[in-house]
Write a protein that holds these residues in place. Structure first.
Motif, PDB file in Angstrom:
ATOM      1  N   THR A  43       0.786  -1.226   0.000  1.00 10.32           N
ATOM      2  CA  THR A  43       0.000   0.000   0.000  1.00 10.32           C
ATOM      3  C   THR A  43       0.814   1.270   0.000  1.00 10.32           C
ATOM      4  N   ALA A  44       2.093   1.210   0.235  1.00 10.80           N
ATOM      5  CA  ALA A  44       2.891   2.438   0.268  1.00 10.80           C
ATOM      6  C   ALA A  44       3.647   2.639  -1.032  1.00 10.80           C
ATOM      7  N   ARG A  45       3.165   2.049  -2.108  1.00  8.95           N
ATOM      8  CA  ARG A  45       3.858   2.180  -3.387  1.00  8.95           C
ATOM      9  C   ARG A  45       3.685   3.566  -3.949  1.00  8.95           C
ATOM     10  N   THR A  46       4.765   4.136  -4.415  1.00  8.00           N
ATOM     11  CA  THR A  46       4.693   5.425  -5.087  1.00  8.00           C
ATOM     12  C   THR A  46       4.087   5.185  -6.458  1.00  8.00           C
ATOM     13  N   GLU A  65      -4.771   3.911  12.010  1.00  7.53           N
ATOM     14  CA  GLU A  65      -4.102   2.670  11.596  1.00  7.53           C
ATOM     15  C   GLU A  65      -5.055   1.477  11.707  1.00  7.53           C
ATOM     16  N   TRP A  66      -5.879   1.448  12.732  1.00  7.14           N
ATOM     17  CA  TRP A  66      -6.868   0.382  12.860  1.00  7.14           C
ATOM     18  C   TRP A  66      -7.821   0.384  11.651  1.00  7.14           C
ATOM     19  N   LEU A  67      -8.295   1.581  11.274  1.00  6.89           N
ATOM     20  CA  LEU A  67      -9.170   1.682  10.103  1.00  6.89           C
ATOM     21  C   LEU A  67      -8.447   1.242   8.833  1.00  6.89           C
ATOM     22  N   ALA A  68      -7.227   1.731   8.651  1.00  4.20           N
ATOM     23  CA  ALA A  68      -6.476   1.421   7.430  1.00  4.20           C
ATOM     24  C   ALA A  68      -6.198  -0.079   7.317  1.00  4.20           C
ATOM     25  N   ARG A  69      -5.773  -0.691   8.392  1.00  2.00           N
ATOM     26  CA  ARG A  69      -5.507  -2.137   8.361  1.00  2.00           C
ATOM     27  C   ARG A  69      -6.798  -2.931   8.144  1.00  2.00           C
ATOM     28  N   GLY A  70      -7.886  -2.458   8.751  1.00  2.00           N
ATOM     29  CA  GLY A  70      -9.168  -3.119   8.544  1.00  2.00           C
ATOM     30  C   GLY A  70      -9.616  -3.057   7.088  1.00  2.00           C
ATOM     31  N   ARG A  74      -9.857  -6.137   4.053  1.00  2.00           N
ATOM     32  CA  ARG A  74     -11.016  -6.315   3.190  1.00  2.00           C
ATOM     33  C   ARG A  74     -10.664  -6.137   1.714  1.00  2.00           C
ATOM     34  N   GLY A  75      -9.371  -6.167   1.421  1.00  2.00           N
ATOM     35  CA  GLY A  75      -8.913  -6.146   0.032  1.00  2.00           C
ATOM     36  C   GLY A  75      -8.730  -4.776  -0.588  1.00  2.00           C
ATOM     37  N   LEU A  76      -8.734  -3.719   0.224  1.00  2.00           N
ATOM     38  CA  LEU A  76      -8.609  -2.371  -0.316  1.00  2.00           C
ATOM     39  C   LEU A  76      -7.179  -1.867  -0.177  1.00  2.00           C
ATOM     40  N   ARG A  77      -6.804  -0.983  -1.084  1.00  2.00           N
ATOM     41  CA  ARG A  77      -5.475  -0.344  -1.032  1.00  2.00           C
ATOM     42  C   ARG A  77      -5.645   0.986  -0.308  1.00  2.00           C
ATOM     43  N   VAL A  78      -4.826   1.189   0.721  1.00  2.00           N
ATOM     44  CA  VAL A  78      -4.998   2.343   1.603  1.00  2.00           C
ATOM     45  C   VAL A  78      -3.684   3.095   1.739  1.00  2.00           C
ATOM     46  N   PHE A  79      -3.786   4.427   1.718  1.00  2.00           N
ATOM     47  CA  PHE A  79      -2.631   5.270   2.012  1.00  2.00           C
ATOM     48  C   PHE A  79      -2.790   5.809   3.421  1.00  2.00           C
TER      49      PHE A  79
END
Length: 182
Positions: A43-46, A65-70, A74-79
């Motif tokens: 998820t941290a790809r430039t 961070e809890w939201l982002a990891r959650g 669920r298969g989503l890419r998060v920044f």
């Protein structure tokens, strides 16, 4: 006496160098190698596209961070700014991620309400919404009065739910692709 063959060769060489440079400029964002997330996710790809850009105050980092990891689960890419790699420029990475993000999520709390940098992110997220095809989701971490443009949207209210699976599922459906929730 002018050696025209030498002039033509020099002009061709200059044109070739210019073409190579402008070709590089056109694709440089796609040529960068991926920077793996410290925990091994991508998820941290430039230059990557993200399903959600999570904006938060430092005091709300654990919830963010809890939201982002959650969402990732669920298969989503998060920044998430916390995941920006060592040696990178935080504002430049945030700007790149904002450009490559489909949806914005901003955590609202007493800590976030007075932060100038979060007001900038809020404005950028709203601008993307108005440009079309993107969604902005306000997330209430504490009971605060939302700013006007956040107030017109139904927020995800965590004030009474804490870290619940149902809240993550609801957020995943809001910012994700079909079938993003469990």
């Amino acid at each position: 006496m002018v050696n025209w063959e030498l002039v033509v060769a020099a002009a061709s060489m200059i044109a070739g160098v210019a073409a190579a440079y402008f070709g590089y400029v056109a694709v440089r964002g796609r040529l960068r190698s991926p920077r793996p997330h410290p925990a091994g996710t991508d998820t941290a790809r430039t230059g990557a596209s993200y399903d959600a850009f999570v904006s938060y105050a430092e005091a709300d980092e654990a919830t963010a961070e809890w939201l982002a990891r959650g969402l990732q689960d669920r298969g989503l890419r998060v920044f998430l700014a916390k995941w920006i790699g060592v040696g990178l420029v935080e504002y430049a990475e945030k700007e790149r991620a904002l450009d490559a993000t489909v949806n914005g999520v901003l955590l609202f709390s007493r800590a976030s309400m007075g932060r100038a940098d979060l007001r900038d992110e809020y404005a950028a997220l709203l601008q993307q919404v108005h440009a079309g095809g993107r969604r902005f989701v306000p997330v209430l971490v504490e009971a605060v009065d939302l700013p006007p443009f956040a107030r017109i949207r139904r927020p995800l209210d965590l004030t009474g739910r804490g870290n619940s699976t149902a809240a993550l599922d609801e957020l995943a459906r809001a910012v994700g692709r079909p079938n993003a929730g469990r």
